[in-house]
Design a protein around this motif. Structure first.
Motif, PDB file in Angstrom:
ATOM      1  N   THR A  91     -22.472  23.479 -82.243  1.00  0.00           N
ATOM      2  CA  THR A  91     -23.368  23.253 -83.379  1.00  0.00           C
ATOM      3  C   THR A  91     -24.190  24.491 -83.714  1.00  0.00           C
ATOM      4  OG1 THR A  91     -25.198  22.407 -82.024  1.00  0.00           O
ATOM      5  CG2 THR A  91     -23.562  20.811 -82.798  1.00  0.00           C
ATOM      6  N   GLN A  92     -24.222  25.466 -82.790  1.00  0.00           N
ATOM      7  CA  GLN A  92     -25.010  26.677 -82.995  1.00  0.00           C
ATOM      8  C   GLN A  92     -24.161  27.900 -83.355  1.00  0.00           C
ATOM      9  OE1 GLN A  92     -28.375  26.592 -83.003  1.00  0.00           O
ATOM     10  NE2 GLN A  92     -28.141  24.390 -82.647  1.00  0.00           N
ATOM     11  N   TYR A  93     -22.844  27.717 -83.489  1.00  0.00           N
ATOM     12  CA  TYR A  93     -21.999  28.854 -83.834  1.00  0.00           C
ATOM     13  C   TYR A  93     -22.432  29.465 -85.174  1.00  0.00           C
ATOM     14  CZ  TYR A  93     -18.518  27.288 -80.359  1.00  0.00           C
ATOM     15  OH  TYR A  93     -17.857  26.918 -79.218  1.00  0.00           O
ATOM     16  N   ASP A 139     -22.659  26.259 -77.472  1.00  0.00           N
ATOM     17  CA  ASP A 139     -22.901  25.028 -78.227  1.00  0.00           C
ATOM     18  C   ASP A 139     -22.251  25.151 -79.606  1.00  0.00           C
ATOM     19  OD1 ASP A 139     -23.811  22.822 -79.572  1.00  0.00           O
ATOM     20  OD2 ASP A 139     -25.952  23.262 -79.307  1.00  0.00           O
ATOM     21  N   GLY A 198     -22.388  25.985 -87.790  1.00  0.00           N
ATOM     22  CA  GLY A 198     -21.866  25.289 -86.627  1.00  0.00           C
ATOM     23  C   GLY A 198     -20.777  24.277 -86.910  1.00  0.00           C
ATOM     24  N   THR A 212     -23.258  31.990 -77.217  1.00  0.00           N
ATOM     25  CA  THR A 212     -23.605  30.565 -77.221  1.00  0.00           C
ATOM     26  C   THR A 212     -22.382  29.725 -76.866  1.00  0.00           C
ATOM     27  OG1 THR A 212     -24.557  28.744 -78.506  1.00  0.00           O
ATOM     28  CG2 THR A 212     -23.127  30.256 -79.689  1.00  0.00           C
ATOM     29  N   GLU A 260     -19.341  20.275 -85.430  1.00  0.00           N
ATOM     30  CA  GLU A 260     -19.666  19.072 -84.670  1.00  0.00           C
ATOM     31  C   GLU A 260     -18.425  18.188 -84.614  1.00  0.00           C
ATOM     32  OE1 GLU A 260     -23.149  15.623 -84.515  1.00  0.00           O
ATOM     33  OE2 GLU A 260     -22.854  16.806 -86.333  1.00  0.00           O
TER      34      GLU A 260
END
Length: 210
Positions: free
Chosen positions: A97-99, A95, A136, A93, A138
């Motif tokens: 925020t998706q970790y 993104d 995630g 990934t 941010e």
């Protein structure tokens, strides 16, 4: 170059450890009202141009795991790290925020009834576990009460599924608050742990925020 950048990032984290000059009541005022009745972690860490978001995430996961192993040692527990399939998605990934990265440990502590056995096929069985999850990131502006060495920060809140929690598979009560205090004492001052016990408890720097 990478080693120098890595060392620089670690120095940033060390400075974050020493930034806890905000009084307890002020810390409570800047924290959100919990929306879930389960343990979670929220916090902030510096964004630097030398370290990618993925590397920052790996460092935070390492920090969580080191805090867990140190706390377990102080509790007199023996931990065995379990092998997990798909324990991280950082390679798939882009993104932040998706970790996600996950670790799990079995607890061997006979005085509280926690036992670990290893079968002939090397499968580990335990009735007590420590679960570590890093969700995630941010990009955010940290609140005034959090002093970091940069004005830009990665933030992670209760919706991003960061947690460190103990769990029993046989219903026994584990000393979660005592263990979590020791974990919290080994995390940066910009990281806060929430436990739902006793009507809700916030931990920071190894202490209950009141």
């Amino acid at each position: 170059m990478y080693k120098n950048a890595h060392a620089l990032f670690l120095s940033f984290l060390a400075l974050a450890f020493m930034s806890g000059c905000t009084f307890s009541t002020e810390k409570l005022a800047m924290l959100p009202k919990p929306q879930v009745e389960r343990p979670f972690i929220l916090g902030w860490q510096p964004i630097t141009s030398e370290i990618s978001g993925k590397e920052a995430h790996r460092e935070l996961h390492k920090n969580y795991n080191e805090a867990v192993t140190s706390a377990a040692s102080e509790m007199g527990w023996t931990l065995k790290r379990l092998v997990l399939t798909n324990d991280s998605n950082l390679s798939t990934t882009f993104d932040p925020t998706q970790y996600r990265s996950t670790s799990r440990y079995s607890i061997d502590a006979p005085d509280i009834g926690c036992e670990t056995t290893v079968q002939e096929n090397e499968r580990v069985l335990s009735n007590c576990l420590v679960n570590v999850n890093v969700g995630g990131f941010e990009g955010v502006q940290p609140p005034d009460g959090v002093q970091l060495v940069t004005s830009r920060a990665w933030g992670f809140d209760q919706s991003m599924d960061h947690f460190i929690k103990v769990q029993s598979n046989d219903g026994r009560i584990l000393p979660e608050l005592a263990f979590s205090k020791l974990v919290s004492a080994n995390l940066p001052s910009s990281v806060f742990m929430y436990l739902p016990q006793e009507g809700g408890v916030w931990l920071n720097g190894g202490e209950i925020i009141q």
